[in-house]
Design a protein around this motif. Structure first.
Motif, PDB file in Angstrom:
ATOM      1  N   PRO A 405       0.896  -1.292  -0.090  1.00  0.00           N
ATOM      2  CA  PRO A 405      -0.005   0.059   0.077  1.00  0.00           C
ATOM      3  C   PRO A 405       0.789   1.196  -0.146  1.00  0.00           C
ATOM      4  O   PRO A 405       0.912   1.985   1.092  1.00  0.00           O
ATOM      5  CB  PRO A 405      -0.764  -0.045   1.174  1.00  0.00           C
ATOM      6  CG  PRO A 405      -0.084  -1.016   2.271  1.00  0.00           C
ATOM      7  CD  PRO A 405       0.972  -1.873   1.416  1.00  0.00           C
ATOM      8  N   GLY A 406       1.407   1.573  -1.137  1.00  0.00           N
ATOM      9  CA  GLY A 406       2.289   2.784  -1.296  1.00  0.00           C
ATOM     10  C   GLY A 406       1.599   4.145  -0.997  1.00  0.00           C
ATOM     11  O   GLY A 406       2.368   4.891  -0.465  1.00  0.00           O
ATOM     12  N   ASN A 407       0.055   4.083  -0.918  1.00  0.00           N
ATOM     13  CA  ASN A 407      -0.325   5.172  -0.318  1.00  0.00           C
ATOM     14  C   ASN A 407      -0.195   5.667   1.147  1.00  0.00           C
ATOM     15  O   ASN A 407      -0.408   6.696   1.582  1.00  0.00           O
ATOM     16  CB  ASN A 407      -1.874   5.249  -0.777  1.00  0.00           C
ATOM     17  CG  ASN A 407      -2.761   4.070   0.019  1.00  0.00           C
ATOM     18  OD1 ASN A 407      -2.173   3.279   0.080  1.00  0.00           O
ATOM     19  ND2 ASN A 407      -3.763   4.609   0.366  1.00  0.00           N
ATOM     20  N   ALA A 408       0.089   4.701   1.895  1.00  0.00           N
ATOM     21  CA  ALA A 408       0.396   4.825   3.424  1.00  0.00           C
ATOM     22  C   ALA A 408       1.415   5.792   3.787  1.00  0.00           C
ATOM     23  O   ALA A 408       1.213   6.672   4.654  1.00  0.00           O
ATOM     24  CB  ALA A 408       0.800   3.476   4.050  1.00  0.00           C
ATOM     25  N   ARG A 409       2.473   5.946   2.965  1.00  0.00           N
ATOM     26  CA  ARG A 409       3.397   7.017   2.985  1.00  0.00           C
ATOM     27  C   ARG A 409       2.816   8.271   2.797  1.00  0.00           C
ATOM     28  O   ARG A 409       3.698   9.309   3.656  1.00  0.00           O
ATOM     29  CB  ARG A 409       4.605   6.641   1.923  1.00  0.00           C
ATOM     30  CG  ARG A 409       5.483   5.397   1.861  1.00  0.00           C
ATOM     31  CD  ARG A 409       6.715   5.408   1.511  1.00  0.00           C
ATOM     32  NE  ARG A 409       7.214   4.307   1.258  1.00  0.00           N
ATOM     33  CZ  ARG A 409       7.384   3.563   0.457  1.00  0.00           C
ATOM     34  NH1 ARG A 409       6.673   3.820  -0.899  1.00  0.00           N
ATOM     35  NH2 ARG A 409       8.062   2.455   0.398  1.00  0.00           N
ATOM     36  N   ARG A 410       1.782   8.496   1.942  1.00  0.00           N
ATOM     37  CA  ARG A 410       1.628   9.819   1.764  1.00  0.00           C
ATOM     38  C   ARG A 410       0.300  10.071   2.664  1.00  0.00           C
ATOM     39  O   ARG A 410      -0.188  11.244   2.658  1.00  0.00           O
ATOM     40  CB  ARG A 410       1.084  10.105   0.642  1.00  0.00           C
ATOM     41  CG  ARG A 410       2.473  10.126  -0.381  1.00  0.00           C
ATOM     42  CD  ARG A 410       1.915  10.487  -1.862  1.00  0.00           C
ATOM     43  NE  ARG A 410       0.970   9.829  -2.223  1.00  0.00           N
ATOM     44  CZ  ARG A 410       1.226   8.796  -2.986  1.00  0.00           C
ATOM     45  NH1 ARG A 410       2.093   8.306  -3.272  1.00  0.00           N
ATOM     46  NH2 ARG A 410       0.181   8.434  -3.758  1.00  0.00           N
ATOM     47  N   THR A 411      -0.360   9.248   3.482  1.00  0.00           N
ATOM     48  CA  THR A 411      -1.214   9.581   4.395  1.00  0.00           C
ATOM     49  C   THR A 411      -1.071   9.992   5.515  1.00  0.00           C
ATOM     50  O   THR A 411      -0.280   9.241   6.558  1.00  0.00           O
ATOM     51  CB  THR A 411      -2.310   8.177   4.560  1.00  0.00           C
ATOM     52  OG1 THR A 411      -2.395   7.603   3.026  1.00  0.00           O
ATOM     53  CG2 THR A 411      -3.530   8.278   5.291  1.00  0.00           C
ATOM     54  N   PRO A 412      -1.761  10.985   5.977  1.00  0.00           N
ATOM     55  CA  PRO A 412      -1.325  11.602   7.378  1.00  0.00           C
ATOM     56  C   PRO A 412      -1.972  10.939   8.464  1.00  0.00           C
ATOM     57  O   PRO A 412      -3.044  10.183   8.154  1.00  0.00           O
ATOM     58  CB  PRO A 412      -1.782  12.966   7.387  1.00  0.00           C
ATOM     59  CG  PRO A 412      -2.779  13.167   6.326  1.00  0.00           C
ATOM     60  CD  PRO A 412      -2.668  12.081   5.309  1.00  0.00           C
ATOM     61  N   GLY A 413      -1.521  11.114   9.877  1.00  0.00           N
ATOM     62  CA  GLY A 413      -2.314  10.277  10.908  1.00  0.00           C
ATOM     63  C   GLY A 413      -1.894   9.090  11.392  1.00  0.00           C
ATOM     64  O   GLY A 413      -0.730   8.755  10.716  1.00  0.00           O
ATOM     65  N   PHE A 414      -2.430   8.630  12.226  1.00  0.00           N
ATOM     66  CA  PHE A 414      -2.139   7.255  12.795  1.00  0.00           C
ATOM     67  C   PHE A 414      -3.114   6.625  13.462  1.00  0.00           C
ATOM     68  O   PHE A 414      -4.217   7.003  13.394  1.00  0.00           O
ATOM     69  CB  PHE A 414      -1.018   7.592  13.871  1.00  0.00           C
ATOM     70  CG  PHE A 414      -1.318   8.398  14.857  1.00  0.00           C
ATOM     71  CD1 PHE A 414      -2.059   7.893  16.238  1.00  0.00           C
ATOM     72  CD2 PHE A 414      -1.072   9.872  14.991  1.00  0.00           C
ATOM     73  CE1 PHE A 414      -2.470   9.054  16.998  1.00  0.00           C
ATOM     74  CE2 PHE A 414      -1.543  10.779  15.758  1.00  0.00           C
ATOM     75  CZ  PHE A 414      -2.153  10.400  16.958  1.00  0.00           C
ATOM     76  N   GLY A 415      -2.835   5.363  13.864  1.00  0.00           N
ATOM     77  CA  GLY A 415      -3.939   4.536  14.592  1.00  0.00           C
ATOM     78  C   GLY A 415      -4.966   3.882  13.394  1.00  0.00           C
ATOM     79  O   GLY A 415      -4.919   3.765  12.343  1.00  0.00           O
TER      80      GLY A 415
END
Ligand SMILES: Cc1cc2nc3c(=O)[nH]c(=O)nc-3n(C[C@H](O)[C@H](O)[C@H](O)COP(=O)(O)OP(=O)(O)OC[C@H]3O[C@@H](n4cnc5c(N)ncnc54)[C@H](O)[C@@H]3O)c2cc1C
Ligand code: SF4
Lengths: 577, 195
Positions: A405-415
């Protein structure tokens, strides 16, 4: 494989081979097949080691099987293979070590030189895209006045494209585009759902989007089966080595065909230092080799030398082959050897997400590993003429789910929220990236490093001088804008326009530097890849190219190799060589 | 890596690959299963014919036995390979006049990655002055060794030196070479080598 093992018999320094072939990649492998089938006794010299498919092909490896999860030991890539851009933890053994194989560049003008040194060359992990060039490419200078035409036209090379495609097996559609000529294809793979959305958006803008033509067996023919090649099972791991022979590489296709003739001797670990010359005739006598493992220096002799070490290695070899008869390098009376280096450029384009696909169930879409292709749509004719630049570009890319999931790198936040957002958009990525024509310019060139830098075996290395011109920049800007337009039309969201061009070399389509032409004063080779100066030397790889077009080059390299071998055979029969 | 030297009976070692460890450059020499540690610690930098010359000590540590140190060894820059990674930030506190402007896009045209002042050195190829005699039992001829100094930086000092060596290359061999700029950079390099 068994047949290839049998071809690894001791090479004789006393015997005069009909032909010595330098390199066992796309071009060298094809030359070996073509010449042995025509009755030549050939010696194939390959700088790298032999491979064991069971041990070395990793198409069935998953990241979780490695301690480093496919990301290499920390620092390993950066200290051993920093220029081998596409090498991964499971494929690094196919690539050269930059520590042993240096080259130099001008300050502030980098060049990424990706190389394989192994039996099979870069075909073991190439991207398989197999396009024909057309007269839009071969005769580009006649249309826009820049540089010169190739000395061949499409009609002349078309039968050799047919032969190359038939042998290697290319899957695709006949799309009926005159500037992207059709061949005879194995059944095409299907576009993904997202690709279809992209296709209809592209067509609304008046451009085309087609299924890429890839050298992967979607159907097996008898001559494939004969050498143990099986149908593709869409595992999508071609870059790690295909152990069923479904993707074309020399190891499973051309080299076995050469081996079964009994006329090929294959000598791995044989680094050719230079081509030796008969002082009386000025013709090539053979080659001087250093054994990569034992360091033994050996000479082999042959009636003909086929140089197929890949574009820049071949030119390096010729430049390093100086003698009284050829003081500027073998076959360099024109002074053009090393000149007109090109690579395609990429980097510019656009990416985003297709909201209509967000949140859907994940499906296996990266198995076919070929994406989409938007063929060139600029400067085809008067109607499509762009006011700011010459030639054109196409787009690779597509809309399919990958395993990571390459988009994880650009997704802000956590949890929890972060995971939810990543999952929702992971199934909807879309991107287009440019594959563009760089103009062939005299001032982009390679030479033997004038400061005396050598490789691990003491062989002088190349210094590479190259940079983009305004033409490429204008094209890059237009490509970024067009890609963004397509994505907008497709309804994509979070669109990011990429407006930085890749450093030269990064697309791994380095071409030119020993160009063919009709005039020996302005070219190195004639239209059959034969040296103007040294009639028993042929350079059959990408070094011979006059221009880059915007299509991937390997199919053209294969077609030219077949044609050169046919011509060589006729010339031998006529007693001209 | 090596090949047979014609002049002497020992094999000639052509290249040694080194990586930075602070200001030091460290690598290995292999022969069969034996490994010698190789360290080059430059303590001074100067320019000769507009080329960087580092002077310092080479220490070779054999698999068994005492290390041998040779002082006053020079390493003269032959050529470089451009990096395809982003350069580090300029050292903090450095004179602003030593920092070249970043590349800017003209008329919205795209730039090429890692090019011009957005680039840096990937590898420095340096010629070592001859190491003669028995050097800690290394079984090779070390009379003409090329150091392949990969500048992969992991610490502050390494990042600063990478930036300074890269800027010095532009100041001496780039399109706008400039003696005053080069002198300033050399002074900054020497400050760090002397530490
Ligand atoms: C990741 C990747 C993706 C690619 N994708 C595509 C694609 O989709 N489509 C496409 O058309 N192209 C693609 N390419 C490029 C393609 O691989 C090359 O165009 C093709 O392999 C060139 O064939 P070649 O025979 O010239 O060189 P290679 O296949 O590189 O073979 C050259 C061989 O010569 C040997 N050699 C070199 N020097 C010497 C020497 N001095 N002595 C002895 N042997 C020597 C080398 O060891 C090597 O094995 C890709 C490349 C890579 C790395
Ligand atoms: S996707 Fe097909 S060609 Fe690629 S590795 Fe898998 S089986 Fe081979």
């Amino acid at each position: 494989m068994q047949s290839i093992q049998a071809a690894m018999k001791p090479a004789s320094a006393k015997k005069k081979y009909d032909a010595i072939i330098i390199g066992s990649g796309a071009s060298g492998g094809m030359a070996a097949k073509e010449l042995t089938e025509r009755g030549f006794e050939v010696l194939v010299l390959e700088a790298g080691p032999m491979i064991d498919p069971l041990r070395d092909f990793n198409m069935n490896k998953f990241a979780y099987e490695s301690m480093y999860r496919g990301l290499w030991r920390p620092g390993q890539k950066q200290t051993e293979q920093w220029m081998q851009d596409t090498a991964g933890e499971f494929s690094s053994h196919f690539y050269v070590k930059d520590t042993e194989n240096p080259y130099t560049t001008d300050p502030g003008k980098p060049f990424t030189w990706v190389r394989a040194r192994i039996v099979g060359g870069k075909t073991l992990h190439w991207g398989r895209l197999s396009w024909r060039f057309s007269d839009l490419d071969f005769k580009a200078a006649s249309q826009d006045g820049f540089d010169v035409d190739w000395p061949i036209d499409y009609k002349e090379i078309a039968p050799y494209y047919d032969k190359a495609e038939e042998w290697i097996g290319v899957s695709g559609n006949r799309d009926g585009l005159w500037w992207q000529p059709d061949g005879n294809y194995l059944p095409p793979m299907a576009l993904t759902c997202g690709d279809q959305i992209l296709k209809s958006a592209t067509e609304k803008l008046g451009w085309k989007l087609i299924q890429p033509r890839v050298a992967m067996l979607t159907q097996v023919k008898d001559h494939h089966r004969k050498h143990g090649r099986a149908q593709c099972h869409y595992c999508g791991s071609c870059g790690n080595g295909c152990s069923v022979g479904a993707m074309f590489n020399s190891l499973s296709s051309t080299l076995p065909a050469a081996a079964v003739t009994g006329k090929m001797t294959l000598r791995p670990n044989s680094i050719v230092r230079h081509i030796t010359v008969d002082q009386n005739t000025g013709k090539a006598k053979g080659v001087a080799v250093v054994d990569r493992v034992t360091r033994q220096e050996i000479e082999f002799i042959g009636k003909v030398v086929i140089v197929a070490g890949s574009t820049l290695e071949s030119t390096r070899l010729l430049l390093n082959s100086t003698s009284d008869a050829h003081p500027k390098g073998l076959g360099n009376s024109s002074g053009v050897l090393g000149r007109y280096l090109v690579d395609h450029f990429g980097g510019t384009g656009a990416s985003g997400y297709l909201p209509m696909l967000a949140g859907r169930d994940p499906v296996n879409e990266d198995g076919k590993s070929s994406g989409i292709f938007v063929p060139r749509f600029r400067n085809l004719d008067a109607r499509t003429k762009h006011p700011k630049y010459l030639r054109g570009y196409g787009f690779e890319g597509g809309a399919s789910i990958g395993s990571f999931p390459g988009n994880a790198r650009r997704t802000p936040g956590f949890g929890k929220e972060f995971k939810k957002t990543v999952r929702r958009w992971y199934v909807a990525p879309v991107s287009l990236t440019t594959r563009a024509n760089m103009l062939s310019r005299f001032e982009n060139y390679v030479e033997i490093d004038p400061d005396g830098v050598v490789d691990a075996w003491g062989i002088p290395v190349l210094k590479i001088h190259i940079q983009h011109s305004e033409n490429e920049r204008e094209m890059g800007r237009d490509a970024a804008e067009s890609a963004t337009e397509i994505l907008k039309k497709a309804g994509a969201v979070e669109i990011r326009t990429q407006n930085v061009m890749t450093a030269p070399g990064r697309i791994i389509h380095e071409l030119g530097t020993a160009r063919m032409g009709n005039d020996p004063k302005t070219s190195v080779l004639n239209k059959y890849n034969q040296s103007h100066d040294v009639k028993n030397v042929f350079v059959t790889d990408g070094a011979a190219f006059v221009g880059a077009a915007n299509q991937n080059p390997t199919l053209t390299i294969l077609a030219l190799t077949i044609r050169a071998c046919e011509y060589l055979t006729e010339e031998m029969k006529r007693g001209n060589i | 890596m090596f090949t047979k030297s014609k002049a002497v009976s020992r094999l000639k070692l052509h290249t040694i690959n080194v990586n930075p460890s602070g200001a030091e450059m460290i690598g290995q020499i292999e022969s069969g299963k034996s490994i010698w540690q190789f360290n080059f610690l430059p303590t001074r930098a100067r320019l000769a014919d507009w080329r960087l010359v580092l002077t310092g000590a080479v220490t070779i540590t054999p698999p068994i036995g005492q290390p041998k140190t040779i002082n006053g060894v020079t390493a003269r820059l032959l050529s470089t390979q451009g990096s395809t990674a982003l350069p580090p930030e300029p050292p903090v506190g450095i004179d602003r006049t030593l920092i070249p402007p970043a590349e800017v896009s003209v008329n919205g045209l795209p730039l090429t990655e890692y090019t011009g002042n957005d680039g840096s050195i990937g590898v420095m190829f340096l010629k070592l002055s001859a190491l003669t005699g028995n050097v800690a039992g290394v079984p090779y001829d070390l009379s003409a060794v090329q150091l392949n100094a990969r500048l992969w930086a992991n610490s502050n000092l390494e990042r600063e030196l990478l930036w300074l060596y890269s800027a010095l290359l532009m100041a001496t061999q780039g399109p706008q070479s400039d003696g005053k700029w080069a002198e300033g950079l050399l002074a900054e390099i020497n400050k760090r080598l002397a530490k």
